[in-house]
Write an enzyme that holds these catalytic residues in place. Structure first.
Site, PDB file in Angstrom:
ATOM      1  N   LEU A  50      68.049 -16.156  31.426  1.00  0.00           N
ATOM      2  CA  LEU A  50      68.258 -14.724  31.512  1.00  0.00           C
ATOM      3  C   LEU A  50      68.039 -14.171  30.112  1.00  0.00           C
ATOM      4  O   LEU A  50      68.475 -14.779  29.134  1.00  0.00           O
ATOM      5  CB  LEU A  50      69.689 -14.390  31.984  1.00  0.00           C
ATOM      6  CG  LEU A  50      70.075 -14.742  33.419  1.00  0.00           C
ATOM      7  CD1 LEU A  50      71.530 -14.353  33.669  1.00  0.00           C
ATOM      8  CD2 LEU A  50      69.167 -14.067  34.426  1.00  0.00           C
ATOM      9  N   ASP A  51      67.361 -13.036  30.018  1.00  0.00           N
ATOM     10  CA  ASP A  51      67.164 -12.435  28.706  1.00  0.00           C
ATOM     11  C   ASP A  51      68.508 -12.065  28.094  1.00  0.00           C
ATOM     12  O   ASP A  51      69.522 -11.947  28.785  1.00  0.00           O
ATOM     13  CB  ASP A  51      66.279 -11.188  28.820  1.00  0.00           C
ATOM     14  CG  ASP A  51      64.840 -11.528  29.176  1.00  0.00           C
ATOM     15  OD1 ASP A  51      64.404 -12.644  28.842  1.00  0.00           O
ATOM     16  OD2 ASP A  51      64.170 -10.687  29.799  1.00  0.00           O
ATOM     17  N   LYS A  52      68.510 -11.844  26.797  1.00  0.00           N
ATOM     18  CA  LYS A  52      69.750 -11.599  26.053  1.00  0.00           C
ATOM     19  C   LYS A  52      70.600 -10.501  26.694  1.00  0.00           C
ATOM     20  O   LYS A  52      71.818 -10.651  26.839  1.00  0.00           O
ATOM     21  CB  LYS A  52      69.421 -11.236  24.608  1.00  0.00           C
ATOM     22  CG  LYS A  52      70.647 -10.953  23.739  1.00  0.00           C
ATOM     23  CD  LYS A  52      70.249 -10.655  22.303  1.00  0.00           C
ATOM     24  CE  LYS A  52      71.462 -10.358  21.443  1.00  0.00           C
ATOM     25  NZ  LYS A  52      71.102 -10.082  20.023  1.00  0.00           N
TER      26      LYS A  52
END
Length: 295
Positions: free
Chosen positions: A141-143
């Site tokens: 998952l992106d930041k």
């Protein structure tokens, strides 16, 4: 000199990533020149096959190791580069499912999955270092994307889960707040980076000038949801890369939004070892739930 030392095993988590870039990303304590030398000299194995071309493209679920002589201390002393060592990070985890083979967490927005440039030791990887002896990331998952993330506890589960993600046998649903009013559900089938990409969206709540969407993705392209929604004129709130920066600034100042409004609310799949349907859901964090309440 000791017997063959098999440097840590890594499960590929991205399709078509160059082998040299994969090694640089995962073996950050080793000098780049040494990694390149390992490839040329046949010390890198992908699924037990020696690969001597740095441009070789690894695939999700493949097992990559570097076969060297010596123990871990000797390897680091000989090939290591000066860099911060990964240290455990104390942070409470929101565990939403766990069994003997896998762990599912509700990842908070703002926490990177792995260390990287300008991230140092503040990542989920560092949190898990202090809590688990062995773990494998099988997706990302992106930041600033919160929500369900699944971690394998052993190699067998990592391989099987990676295969599920690669074959798109895992149902993924997200919640996102977008600018504009999306009046009905629709399919978005616009290629990204020359590859087929498929996203389905359904409006589930309306606000003045904004829509809360449920999003289902059937492919896993880079920033797929944010790019697809921006391409049809409904950018994700808080997304400065593809969205409306003036609108985002309003949300930062008025509602204190950090990052963008994107949350992985549900993953559903057949458990690879138990062979039963497993649906894992993650509640929206308080910050974003409060924003919806104020809208």
């Amino acid at each position: 000199m000791n017997d063959d030392f098999y440097f840590k095993e890594i499960i590929a988590d991205r399709d078509n990533e160059r082998l040299d870039r994969f090694l640089r990303r995962n073996y950050d304590s080793i000098r780049l020149s040494a990694l390149q030398s390992f490839i040329r000299s046949g010390k890198v194995l992908v699924n037990d096959k020696r690969i001597k071309d740095g441009a070789f493209r690894v695939q999700i679920g493949q097992r990559i190791i570097i076969k060297l002589q010596g123990n871990a201390d000797e390897i680091i002393q000989r090939y290591g580069r000066t860099a911060p060592q990964h240290i455990p990070l104390e942070m409470e985890l929101d565990v939403i499912y766990e069994d003997g083979d896998l762990l599912a967490l509700n990842k908070p927005s703002g926490l990177s999955v792995q260390p990287g440039t300008n991230i140092s030791n503040r990542s989920l990887y560092n949190v898990l270092l202090g809590k688990m002896k062995e773990f494998f990331f099988v997706h990302r998952l992106d930041k600033y994307t919160s929500g369900v993330i699944v971690i394998a506890k052993n190699y067998e589960m990592a391989k099987k889960l990676s295969e599920l993600f690669s074959s798109h046998e895992i149902e993924k649903r997200y919640l996102t707040l977008v600018k504009g009013l999306v009046k009905s559900g629709m399919d978005i089938k616009a290629s990204l980076d020359g590859k087929y990409a498929f996203t389905h969206i359904e409006p589930i709540n309306f606000f003045t000038g904004y829509t809360l969407l449920e999003v289902q993705i059937f492919t896993g392209r880079k920033h797929q949801i944010r790019r697809h929604l921006s391409s049809i004129g409904f950018p994700v709130i808080g997304d400065d890369l593809y969205g409306d920066r003036d609108e985002n600034e309003i949300f930062r100042k008025k509602y204190g939004l950090e990052g963008y409004f994107l949350h992985c609310s549900e993953l559903s799949f057949v458990h690879p070892l138990k062979h039963t349907k497993l649906t894992i859901k993650a509640a929206l964090d308080k910050e974003r739930a409060n924003i919806l309440g104020k809208l």
